[in-house]
Design a protein around this motif. Structure first.
Motif, PDB file in Angstrom:
ATOM      1  N   GLN A 104       0.861  -1.190   0.000  1.00  0.00           N
ATOM      2  CA  GLN A 104       0.000   0.000   0.000  1.00  0.00           C
ATOM      3  C   GLN A 104       0.888   1.228   0.000  1.00  0.00           C
ATOM      4  OE1 GLN A 104      -3.753   0.761   0.504  1.00  0.00           O
ATOM      5  NE2 GLN A 104      -2.709   2.554  -0.315  1.00  0.00           N
ATOM      6  N   LEU A 105       0.658   2.124  -0.962  1.00  0.00           N
ATOM      7  CA  LEU A 105       1.424   3.353  -1.053  1.00  0.00           C
ATOM      8  C   LEU A 105       0.651   4.517  -0.450  1.00  0.00           C
ATOM      9  CD1 LEU A 105       2.667   2.996  -4.741  1.00  0.00           C
ATOM     10  CD2 LEU A 105       3.863   2.293  -2.664  1.00  0.00           C
ATOM     11  N   GLY A 106       1.381   5.500   0.043  1.00  0.00           N
ATOM     12  CA  GLY A 106       0.762   6.719   0.547  1.00  0.00           C
ATOM     13  C   GLY A 106       0.501   7.695  -0.580  1.00  0.00           C
ATOM     14  N   GLN A 107      -0.025   8.858  -0.242  1.00  0.00           N
ATOM     15  CA  GLN A 107      -0.272   9.896  -1.242  1.00  0.00           C
ATOM     16  C   GLN A 107       1.026  10.379  -1.879  1.00  0.00           C
ATOM     17  OE1 GLN A 107      -3.263   9.629  -2.134  1.00  0.00           O
ATOM     18  NE2 GLN A 107      -4.242  11.542  -1.570  1.00  0.00           N
ATOM     19  N   ASP A 108       2.157  10.145  -1.202  1.00  0.00           N
ATOM     20  CA  ASP A 108       3.463  10.524  -1.747  1.00  0.00           C
ATOM     21  C   ASP A 108       4.080   9.406  -2.578  1.00  0.00           C
ATOM     22  OD1 ASP A 108       3.963   8.728   0.275  1.00  0.00           O
ATOM     23  OD2 ASP A 108       5.111  10.115   1.526  1.00  0.00           O
ATOM     24  N   ASN A 109       3.309   8.322  -2.825  1.00  0.00           N
ATOM     25  CA  ASN A 109       3.746   7.161  -3.615  1.00  0.00           C
ATOM     26  C   ASN A 109       4.891   6.390  -2.979  1.00  0.00           C
ATOM     27  OD1 ASN A 109       1.853   7.434  -5.759  1.00  0.00           O
ATOM     28  ND2 ASN A 109       3.075   9.099  -6.591  1.00  0.00           N
ATOM     29  N   LEU A 110       5.048   6.528  -1.666  1.00  0.00           N
ATOM     30  CA  LEU A 110       6.033   5.751  -0.925  1.00  0.00           C
ATOM     31  C   LEU A 110       5.312   4.706  -0.073  1.00  0.00           C
ATOM     32  CD1 LEU A 110       8.439   8.605   0.226  1.00  0.00           C
ATOM     33  CD2 LEU A 110       8.792   6.977  -1.646  1.00  0.00           C
ATOM     34  N   PRO A 111       5.978   3.581   0.216  1.00  0.00           N
ATOM     35  CA  PRO A 111       5.329   2.480   0.948  1.00  0.00           C
ATOM     36  C   PRO A 111       4.864   2.878   2.344  1.00  0.00           C
ATOM     37  CG  PRO A 111       7.382   1.743  -0.060  1.00  0.00           C
ATOM     38  CD  PRO A 111       7.344   3.235  -0.199  1.00  0.00           C
ATOM     39  N   ILE A 112       3.695   2.357   2.716  1.00  0.00           N
ATOM     40  CA  ILE A 112       3.171   2.513   4.071  1.00  0.00           C
ATOM     41  C   ILE A 112       3.105   1.141   4.756  1.00  0.00           C
ATOM     42  CG2 ILE A 112       1.159   3.118   5.458  1.00  0.00           C
ATOM     43  CD1 ILE A 112       0.427   5.176   3.395  1.00  0.00           C
ATOM     44  N   TYR A 113       2.554   0.175   4.025  1.00  0.00           N
ATOM     45  CA  TYR A 113       2.282  -1.147   4.589  1.00  0.00           C
ATOM     46  C   TYR A 113       2.461  -2.171   3.482  1.00  0.00           C
ATOM     47  CZ  TYR A 113      -0.651  -4.968   6.473  1.00  0.00           C
ATOM     48  OH  TYR A 113      -1.136  -6.184   6.906  1.00  0.00           O
ATOM     49  N   SER A 114       3.063  -3.294   3.805  1.00  0.00           N
ATOM     50  CA  SER A 114       3.240  -4.333   2.790  1.00  0.00           C
ATOM     51  C   SER A 114       2.990  -5.708   3.388  1.00  0.00           C
ATOM     52  CB  SER A 114       4.631  -4.263   2.165  1.00  0.00           C
ATOM     53  OG  SER A 114       5.630  -4.481   3.133  1.00  0.00           O
ATOM     54  N   VAL A 115       2.559  -6.612   2.532  1.00  0.00           N
ATOM     55  CA  VAL A 115       2.306  -8.001   2.908  1.00  0.00           C
ATOM     56  C   VAL A 115       3.092  -8.885   1.959  1.00  0.00           C
ATOM     57  CG1 VAL A 115       0.567  -9.816   3.017  1.00  0.00           C
ATOM     58  CG2 VAL A 115       0.012  -7.545   3.850  1.00  0.00           C
ATOM     59  N   GLU A 116       3.891  -9.797   2.498  1.00  0.00           N
ATOM     60  CA  GLU A 116       4.628 -10.750   1.672  1.00  0.00           C
ATOM     61  C   GLU A 116       4.017 -12.135   1.861  1.00  0.00           C
ATOM     62  OE1 GLU A 116       9.176 -12.083   0.505  1.00  0.00           O
ATOM     63  OE2 GLU A 116       8.833 -10.792   2.240  1.00  0.00           O
ATOM     64  N   LEU A 117       3.655 -12.761   0.738  1.00  0.00           N
ATOM     65  CA  LEU A 117       3.007 -14.067   0.755  1.00  0.00           C
ATOM     66  C   LEU A 117       4.007 -15.142   0.353  1.00  0.00           C
ATOM     67  CD1 LEU A 117       0.896 -11.797  -0.578  1.00  0.00           C
ATOM     68  CD2 LEU A 117      -0.648 -13.718  -0.353  1.00  0.00           C
ATOM     69  N   PHE A 118       3.902 -16.308   1.001  1.00  0.00           N
ATOM     70  CA  PHE A 118       4.845 -17.396   0.770  1.00  0.00           C
ATOM     71  C   PHE A 118       4.154 -18.620   0.178  1.00  0.00           C
ATOM     72  CE2 PHE A 118       6.297 -14.923   4.469  1.00  0.00           C
ATOM     73  CZ  PHE A 118       7.492 -14.448   3.968  1.00  0.00           C
ATOM     74  N   ASN A 119       4.963 -19.458  -0.497  1.00  0.00           N
ATOM     75  CA  ASN A 119       4.478 -20.706  -1.106  1.00  0.00           C
ATOM     76  C   ASN A 119       3.322 -20.436  -2.073  1.00  0.00           C
ATOM     77  OD1 ASN A 119       5.068 -21.470   2.111  1.00  0.00           O
ATOM     78  ND2 ASN A 119       6.137 -22.744   0.621  1.00  0.00           N
ATOM     79  N   CYS A 120       3.528 -19.461  -2.947  1.00  0.00           N
ATOM     80  CA  CYS A 120       2.487 -19.041  -3.896  1.00  0.00           C
ATOM     81  C   CYS A 120       2.560 -19.832  -5.203  1.00  0.00           C
ATOM     82  CB  CYS A 120       2.644 -17.562  -4.236  1.00  0.00           C
ATOM     83  SG  CYS A 120       2.578 -16.467  -2.833  1.00  0.00           S
ATOM     84  N   PHE A 121       1.412 -19.977  -5.839  1.00  0.00           N
ATOM     85  CA  PHE A 121       1.330 -20.474  -7.211  1.00  0.00           C
ATOM     86  C   PHE A 121      -0.059 -20.153  -7.765  1.00  0.00           C
ATOM     87  CE2 PHE A 121      -0.016 -23.956  -4.505  1.00  0.00           C
ATOM     88  CZ  PHE A 121      -1.148 -24.452  -5.134  1.00  0.00           C
ATOM     89  N   PRO A 122      -0.172 -19.928  -9.079  1.00  0.00           N
ATOM     90  CA  PRO A 122      -1.475 -19.614  -9.677  1.00  0.00           C
ATOM     91  C   PRO A 122      -2.301 -20.886  -9.862  1.00  0.00           C
ATOM     92  CG  PRO A 122       0.226 -19.570 -11.356  1.00  0.00           C
ATOM     93  CD  PRO A 122       0.912 -19.864 -10.064  1.00  0.00           C
ATOM     94  N   ASP A 123      -3.294 -21.090  -9.017  1.00  0.00           N
ATOM     95  CA  ASP A 123      -4.081 -22.323  -9.135  1.00  0.00           C
ATOM     96  C   ASP A 123      -5.238 -22.180 -10.112  1.00  0.00           C
ATOM     97  OD1 ASP A 123      -5.761 -20.746  -7.603  1.00  0.00           O
ATOM     98  OD2 ASP A 123      -6.259 -22.316  -6.173  1.00  0.00           O
ATOM     99  N   SER A 124      -5.553 -20.947 -10.505  1.00  0.00           N
ATOM    100  CA  SER A 124      -6.641 -20.752 -11.463  1.00  0.00           C
ATOM    101  C   SER A 124      -6.377 -19.521 -12.329  1.00  0.00           C
ATOM    102  CB  SER A 124      -7.967 -20.586 -10.716  1.00  0.00           C
ATOM    103  OG  SER A 124      -9.020 -20.275 -11.608  1.00  0.00           O
TER     104      SER A 124
END
Length: 200
Positions: free
Chosen positions: A118-138
């Protein structure tokens, strides 16, 4: 304090849902900056529990027994350019899940990671989520319509096992808050100048 004055002073700096970044790191060098990703959700998390009592007549209480990471799935929508690059990457990624005889491969050969920011109004990061063991199942279908003319899109459902979050703007007292505020302003100005040079 007047609530309208308070909201007026703060609402301009509040984040918007259209300011985000997506990074995808799949197997065999499949990477994407997610520039054409138009919709995505940051996953939630729930601690599931069951009721438990020490003895017969005692009141019940909740006993946590499992962590559920939003069902381990999230959906994304992508715009397609004239190369269909993003769909090509997702189909290639799916092909690593099974071989030509339709036997399933080992997870370490096809799992990757994702990061949603999620970026702020200044286009800099505020909050991030990193997901593990990902793959496109659909991978969704592509709709065609002779009476249409809209931008072409497709959807991907991404499976994952867990996620962790990080906060870029954690309050840290008056001096820390002032330092964060002005360092973000400086970074924002630098980024704006670079973008202006690159894109005119």
């Amino acid at each position: 304090m007047n609530i309208n004055r308070f909201m007026g002073a703060h609402i301009d700096g509040m984040p918007r849902n259209n300011k985000f970044e997506v990074e995808i790191h799949g197997p065999q060098g499949i990477n994407s900056r997610g520039i054409r990703c138009t919709t995505i959700s940051m996953p939630g998390r729930q601690v599931t529990s069951s009721e438990f009592s020490e003895y017969g007549g005692a009141p019940m209480y909740k006993y946590p027994n499992r962590v559920d990471y939003a069902g381990g799935k999230l959906d994304m929508t992508w715009m397609l350019d004239h190369t269909f690059e993003d769909r090509q990457k997702m189909e290639l990624w799916q092909s690593y899940i099974y071989d030509e005889s339709y036997a399933m491969n080992y997870p370490e050969t096809y799992e990757g990671t994702m990061k949603i920011t999620q970026l702020g109004q200044d286009n800099l990061p505020i909050y991030s989520v990193e997901l593990f063991n990902c793959f496109p199942d659909s991978i969704g279908d592509i709709s065609l319509d002779a009476a249409g003319g809209e931008l072409q899109k497709f959807t991907v459902s991404m499976a994952f096992r867990s996620w962790v979050s990080s906060y870029e703007n954690t309050p840290s007292g008056l001096l820390g808050g002032l330092f964060n505020k002005y360092s973000r302003k400086l970074k924002s100005k630098v980024n704006t100048k670079i973008e202006n040079k690159l894109f005119g």
